[in-house]
Scaffold this motif. Structure first.
Motif, PDB file in Angstrom:
ATOM      1  N   THR A  18      65.314  70.808  91.775  1.00 50.90           N
ATOM      2  CA  THR A  18      66.435  70.589  92.692  1.00 50.90           C
ATOM      3  C   THR A  18      67.501  71.645  92.413  1.00 50.90           C
ATOM      4  O   THR A  18      67.400  72.395  91.443  1.00 50.90           O
ATOM      5  CB  THR A  18      67.056  69.184  92.515  1.00 50.90           C
ATOM      6  OG1 THR A  18      67.709  69.121  91.238  1.00 50.90           O
ATOM      7  CG2 THR A  18      66.009  68.090  92.628  1.00 50.90           C
ATOM      8  N   THR A  19      68.506  71.662  93.242  1.00 56.65           N
ATOM      9  CA  THR A  19      69.618  72.590  93.015  1.00 56.65           C
ATOM     10  C   THR A  19      70.558  72.074  91.934  1.00 56.65           C
ATOM     11  O   THR A  19      71.561  72.728  91.630  1.00 56.65           O
ATOM     12  CB  THR A  19      70.391  72.850  94.320  1.00 56.65           C
ATOM     13  OG1 THR A  19      70.812  71.596  94.864  1.00 56.65           O
ATOM     14  CG2 THR A  19      69.534  73.588  95.334  1.00 56.65           C
ATOM     15  N   LEU A  28      63.710  71.141  96.091  1.00 55.80           N
ATOM     16  CA  LEU A  28      63.107  72.433  96.419  1.00 55.80           C
ATOM     17  C   LEU A  28      61.584  72.430  96.421  1.00 55.80           C
ATOM     18  O   LEU A  28      60.973  73.414  96.871  1.00 55.80           O
ATOM     19  CB  LEU A  28      63.628  73.495  95.449  1.00 55.80           C
ATOM     20  CG  LEU A  28      65.155  73.625  95.405  1.00 55.80           C
ATOM     21  CD1 LEU A  28      65.577  74.602  94.315  1.00 55.80           C
ATOM     22  CD2 LEU A  28      65.691  74.040  96.765  1.00 55.80           C
ATOM     23  N   ASP A  29      60.959  71.375  95.925  1.00 58.07           N
ATOM     24  CA  ASP A  29      59.495  71.283  95.940  1.00 58.07           C
ATOM     25  C   ASP A  29      59.099  69.804  95.923  1.00 58.07           C
ATOM     26  O   ASP A  29      59.971  68.931  95.935  1.00 58.07           O
ATOM     27  CB  ASP A  29      58.864  72.066  94.778  1.00 58.07           C
ATOM     28  CG  ASP A  29      59.331  71.607  93.397  1.00 58.07           C
ATOM     29  OD1 ASP A  29      59.953  70.525  93.272  1.00 58.07           O
ATOM     30  OD2 ASP A  29      59.070  72.336  92.421  1.00 58.07           O
ATOM     31  N   GLN A  30      57.787  69.532  95.931  1.00 61.26           N
ATOM     32  CA  GLN A  30      57.248  68.169  95.932  1.00 61.26           C
ATOM     33  C   GLN A  30      57.749  67.352  97.129  1.00 61.26           C
ATOM     34  O   GLN A  30      58.254  66.236  96.984  1.00 61.26           O
ATOM     35  CB  GLN A  30      57.569  67.449  94.612  1.00 61.26           C
ATOM     36  CG  GLN A  30      57.019  68.137  93.383  1.00 61.26           C
ATOM     37  CD  GLN A  30      57.215  67.331  92.126  1.00 61.26           C
ATOM     38  OE1 GLN A  30      57.136  66.108  92.123  1.00 61.26           O
ATOM     39  NE2 GLN A  30      57.461  68.028  91.017  1.00 61.26           N
ATOM     40  N   PHE A  31      57.609  67.906  98.309  1.00 62.76           N
ATOM     41  CA  PHE A  31      58.093  67.268  99.529  1.00 62.76           C
ATOM     42  C   PHE A  31      57.163  66.147  99.993  1.00 62.76           C
ATOM     43  O   PHE A  31      56.015  66.065  99.587  1.00 62.76           O
ATOM     44  CB  PHE A  31      58.230  68.305 100.640  1.00 62.76           C
ATOM     45  CG  PHE A  31      59.120  69.468 100.295  1.00 62.76           C
ATOM     46  CD1 PHE A  31      60.287  69.303  99.562  1.00 62.76           C
ATOM     47  CD2 PHE A  31      58.784  70.739 100.704  1.00 62.76           C
ATOM     48  CE1 PHE A  31      61.111  70.372  99.244  1.00 62.76           C
ATOM     49  CE2 PHE A  31      59.601  71.822 100.401  1.00 62.76           C
ATOM     50  CZ  PHE A  31      60.756  71.643  99.672  1.00 62.76           C
ATOM     51  N   HIS A 115      73.946  62.581  92.464  1.00 62.71           N
ATOM     52  CA  HIS A 115      74.434  63.669  93.323  1.00 62.71           C
ATOM     53  C   HIS A 115      75.581  64.351  92.580  1.00 62.71           C
ATOM     54  O   HIS A 115      76.417  63.679  91.976  1.00 62.71           O
ATOM     55  CB  HIS A 115      74.925  63.101  94.653  1.00 62.71           C
ATOM     56  CG  HIS A 115      75.152  64.144  95.697  1.00 62.71           C
ATOM     57  ND1 HIS A 115      76.152  65.095  95.587  1.00 62.71           N
ATOM     58  CD2 HIS A 115      74.505  64.396  96.849  1.00 62.71           C
ATOM     59  CE1 HIS A 115      76.111  65.883  96.647  1.00 62.71           C
ATOM     60  NE2 HIS A 115      75.116  65.477  97.431  1.00 62.71           N
ATOM     61  N   PRO A 116      75.658  65.684  92.605  1.00 64.52           N
ATOM     62  CA  PRO A 116      76.741  66.351  91.874  1.00 64.52           C
ATOM     63  C   PRO A 116      78.142  65.997  92.360  1.00 64.52           C
ATOM     64  O   PRO A 116      79.106  66.136  91.605  1.00 64.52           O
ATOM     65  CB  PRO A 116      76.443  67.838  92.057  1.00 64.52           C
ATOM     66  CG  PRO A 116      75.442  67.939  93.137  1.00 64.52           C
ATOM     67  CD  PRO A 116      74.748  66.626  93.235  1.00 64.52           C
ATOM     68  N   MET A 129      70.271  61.286  94.626  1.00 63.88           N
ATOM     69  CA  MET A 129      69.165  61.867  95.366  1.00 63.88           C
ATOM     70  C   MET A 129      67.945  61.070  94.934  1.00 63.88           C
ATOM     71  O   MET A 129      67.625  61.024  93.736  1.00 63.88           O
ATOM     72  CB  MET A 129      68.942  63.337  95.026  1.00 63.88           C
ATOM     73  CG  MET A 129      67.648  63.899  95.622  1.00 63.88           C
ATOM     74  SD  MET A 129      67.208  65.541  94.978  1.00 63.88           S
ATOM     75  CE  MET A 129      68.345  66.553  95.924  1.00 63.88           C
ATOM     76  N   LEU A 130      67.293  60.416  95.873  1.00 61.32           N
ATOM     77  CA  LEU A 130      66.019  59.762  95.616  1.00 61.32           C
ATOM     78  C   LEU A 130      64.951  60.754  96.034  1.00 61.32           C
ATOM     79  O   LEU A 130      64.918  61.190  97.189  1.00 61.32           O
ATOM     80  CB  LEU A 130      65.902  58.463  96.413  1.00 61.32           C
ATOM     81  CG  LEU A 130      64.666  57.641  96.099  1.00 61.32           C
ATOM     82  CD1 LEU A 130      64.776  57.014  94.701  1.00 61.32           C
ATOM     83  CD2 LEU A 130      64.448  56.568  97.141  1.00 61.32           C
TER      84      LEU A 130
END
Length: 160
Positions: A18-19, A28-31, A115-116, A129-130
């Motif tokens: 993630t970011t 960013l991956d594992q969608f 979440h940031p 973020m789940l």
């Protein structure tokens, strides 16, 4: 399937990339495969009192989960919205508010990260973020978390 979200099973495999502390906060991956994401959206749209549309607080392509009659506490919404309790991104991950007792168990078991924005005192610390569900089993857990988020935002239940 009944899931105990206070003690969820461990998420298989590594956490997605993630970011992290960046905003926008993206996975960013594992969608999610398209069918899994579509099933998640159907579950959200079937919740009483929920309507969907472009997010008020995220990218326009994310699908907002909003309530016709929001009745939950302040920390049940993604501010500055007063009725959006979550949204589903195109990749299948969700930003949601969850009841505080579920925060640590979901993070420890590898299903979510804070979440940031929660680092800012003017935002509720209940935003996560789940990670995107990758299969039917993960969809069951994501659906259970979605329902917990909805119950937090609409504690009396709702009708359309």
């Amino acid at each position: 399937m009944s899931l105990d979200l206070a003690s969820p099973p461990l998420r298989p495999g590594s956490r997605p990339t993630t970011t992290g502390r960046e905003i926008p906060h993206d996975q960013l991956d594992q969608f999610s495969p398209p069918g899994i994401r579509a099933a998640l959206v159907r579950e959200a749209e079937a919740l009483p009192g929920v309507f969907t549309g472009p997010s008020q607080v995220s990218e326009p392509s994310s699908l907002a989960l909003r309530l016709h009659r929001p009745t939950g506490p302040w920390e049940a919404y993604l501010h500055p919205s007063t009725d959006e309790f979550g949204h589903v991104h195109r990749a299948g991950f969700m930003h949601l508010t969850v009841p505080r007792p579920l925060l640590d168990p979901l993070v420890r078991a590898g299903w979510a990260e804070p979440h940031p924005i929660v680092l800012r005192h003017e935002w509720p610390d209940t935003i996560i973020m789940l990670y995107a569900p990758r299969d039917e089993g993960e969809l069951d857990l994501a659906t259970a978390v979605l329902h917990a988020s909805w119950r937090h935002a609409a504690p009396s239940g709702q009708s359309a």
